[in-house]
Design an enzyme around this catalytic site. Structure first.
Site, short mmCIF file in Angstrom:
data_model
loop_
_atom_site.label_atom_id
_atom_site.label_comp_id
_atom_site.label_asym_id
_atom_site.label_seq_id
_atom_site.Cartn_x
_atom_site.Cartn_y
_atom_site.Cartn_z
N GLY A 138 0.84 -1.25 -0.06
CA GLY A 138 0.06 0.07 -0.09
C GLY A 138 0.83 1.08 0.06
O GLY A 138 1.89 1.39 -0.36
N HIS A 190 2.16 4.39 -5.01
CA HIS A 190 3.02 5.61 -5.84
C HIS A 190 3.20 5.11 -7.28
O HIS A 190 2.71 3.80 -7.51
CB HIS A 190 4.35 5.96 -5.21
CG HIS A 190 5.05 4.83 -4.92
ND1 HIS A 190 5.80 3.89 -6.08
CD2 HIS A 190 5.57 3.86 -3.82
CE1 HIS A 190 6.47 2.96 -5.34
NE2 HIS A 190 6.34 3.24 -4.20
N HIS A 208 4.15 1.38 -7.91
CA HIS A 208 2.88 0.34 -7.85
C HIS A 208 2.11 0.84 -9.25
O HIS A 208 1.65 -0.63 -9.72
CB HIS A 208 2.12 0.68 -6.77
CG HIS A 208 2.86 0.41 -5.24
ND1 HIS A 208 3.22 1.48 -4.52
CD2 HIS A 208 3.45 -0.72 -4.93
CE1 HIS A 208 3.78 1.02 -3.49
NE2 HIS A 208 4.04 -0.10 -3.62
N GLN A 213 7.38 -9.62 7.90
CA GLN A 213 8.75 -9.28 7.11
C GLN A 213 9.65 -7.94 7.77
O GLN A 213 10.67 -7.60 7.28
CB GLN A 213 8.52 -8.97 5.59
CG GLN A 213 7.58 -7.90 5.24
CD GLN A 213 7.36 -7.69 3.85
OE1 GLN A 213 6.56 -8.37 3.37
NE2 GLN A 213 8.06 -6.77 3.23
N GLY A 244 8.90 -4.81 -8.83
CA GLY A 244 9.64 -3.71 -9.10
C GLY A 244 11.26 -4.20 -8.98
O GLY A 244 11.56 -4.79 -8.00
N LYS A 296 13.57 -2.01 -8.23
CA LYS A 296 13.78 -1.09 -7.07
C LYS A 296 14.34 -1.84 -5.81
O LYS A 296 15.06 -1.89 -5.13
CB LYS A 296 12.80 -0.18 -6.74
CG LYS A 296 12.58 0.18 -5.25
CD LYS A 296 13.39 1.57 -4.99
CE LYS A 296 13.27 1.94 -3.74
NZ LYS A 296 12.56 1.07 -2.58
N ASP A 297 13.28 -3.19 -5.67
CA ASP A 297 13.60 -4.21 -4.64
C ASP A 297 14.28 -5.24 -5.33
O ASP A 297 13.78 -6.16 -5.43
CB ASP A 297 12.32 -4.57 -3.76
CG ASP A 297 11.80 -3.48 -3.20
OD1 ASP A 297 12.38 -2.85 -2.41
OD2 ASP A 297 10.53 -3.10 -3.36
N SER A 341 9.45 5.41 -3.35
CA SER A 341 9.24 4.59 -2.52
C SER A 341 8.08 5.17 -1.55
O SER A 341 8.14 6.10 -1.10
CB SER A 341 10.60 4.31 -1.77
OG SER A 341 10.35 3.88 -0.50
O1 PAF Z 1 7.50 -5.46 -2.06
C1 PAF Z 1 6.58 -5.28 -0.95
O2 PAF Z 1 5.76 -4.24 -1.01
C2 PAF Z 1 6.38 -6.34 0.00
O3 PAF Z 1 7.83 -6.79 0.08
C3 PAF Z 1 5.53 -7.45 -0.82
C4 PAF Z 1 6.28 -7.96 -2.19
C5 PAF Z 1 4.17 -6.92 -1.28
C6 PAF Z 1 5.53 -8.64 0.30
O4 PAF Z 1 4.63 -8.02 1.30
#
Ligand code: PAF
Length: 288
Positions: free
Chosen positions: A32, A35, A38, A62, A148, A150-151, A186
């Protein structure tokens, strides 16, 4: 767009549309505070699939102790509006109780890719990411899922997970979306102070300079040092890491790699930013 909160409603909504002839499902998992990054994922999903499912869930598993789970920005109403505009068909917004109704002890153990970069200072982060991705993939059963660059570490680990565990889902890589000054979009950028926000584009500048140095023949170690120096000079942030590895293996280069990642994480007062650049050994920078 329909909004569903339970796993049952989600499965029913997908099944109904499949019965109506919408065969392929594109999935965009998010936490959520949407931006343009997404939105780019959703737009790619829209182009390539009959049905687009997005999830919004700030996944507690996480986040480690003392990390920014509580401070992670949230704005449900704005997210709903943006998801609708991006062409999402089904928006899944579960509660933590819906996602984790049991205190089950089973976790997934990612391999060496999760020990480096962000994994070095966030030792359980990628277990939590894989846990929620496995659950979401089982709920949505997507043909394609969008992540993405970015990650980039997360993306590499998820690609390995999907390959090693024979998921039928195809993982689609989507380029990083940036502000006009180069800062990677981000959800966490809102937690920068105005002063930090002015400094933050230096991260991208440092990585671009690093890529140039690598292409001009400097060693990975020298490049890492030069990038770290630049970030230290230009920002008030504290460097968590600046590291160059092979991509997507995330290993030290044995000379055979074709693609490298130069990645960094920088801690500011209230948030920690990550960014990276992918560099092909033949000299091309392939992920801006
Ligand atoms: O990249 C993210 O926003 C999160 O790590 C994800 C992939 C939605 C898992 O919670």
């Amino acid at each position: 767009m329909v909004i569903v909160h339970s796993v049952g409603e989600l499965r029913e909504a997908i099944a109904t549309r499949k019965r109506d002839g919408q065969k392929t499902v594109g999935f965009v998992p998010t936490m959520g505070f949407l931006h343009e990054g997404h939105i780019a994922l959703a737009e790619n999903a829209r182009k390539q699939n009959d049905l687009v499912v997005m999830s919004i869930f700030v996944n507690p598993t996480q986040f480690g102790p003392g990390e920014d789970f509580e401070a992670y920005p949230r704005d449900e109403q704005r997210d709903i509006q943006l998801a609708r505009e991006a062409g999402v068909d089904i928006l899944f917004m579960p509660t933590p109780e819906e996602m984790y109704p049991h205190d089950g002890g089973i976790r997934i153990l990612p391999g060496p890719q999760a020990k480096v970069l962000c994994g070095a200072s966030r030792p359980t982060h990628f277990d939590g990411v894989l846990q929620v991705i496995l659950k979401l993939f089982n709920m949505v059963d997507p043909d394609r899922a969008y992540f993405g660059l970015k990650d980039a570490q997360q993306l590499a680990i998820i690609e390995t997970f999907v390959r090693d565990f024979n998921f039928r889902t195809k993982i689609v890589r989507v380029e990083t979306v940036r502000e006009s000054d180069g800062l990677a979009k981000s959800s966490r950028n809102v937690n920068l102070s105005p002063e930090e926000r002015k400094e933050a584009p230096a991260i991208r500048q440092a990585l671009s300079r690093g890529a140039e140095l690598f292409q001009s023949g400097q060693s990975a170690t020298d490049v890492e040092q030069a990038v770290a120096n630049y970030i230290t000079e230009q920002t008030s942030g504290q460097i968590d890491y600046v590291t160059m590895l092979t991509y997507p293996e995330l290993a030290t280069d044995d000379g055979k790699a074709t693609e490298m990642i130069l990645a960094c994480a920088v801690k500011f007062q209230k948030t920690r930013l990550i960014d990276n650049i992918l560099i092909q050994k033949d000299g091309k920078i392939c992920s801006e």
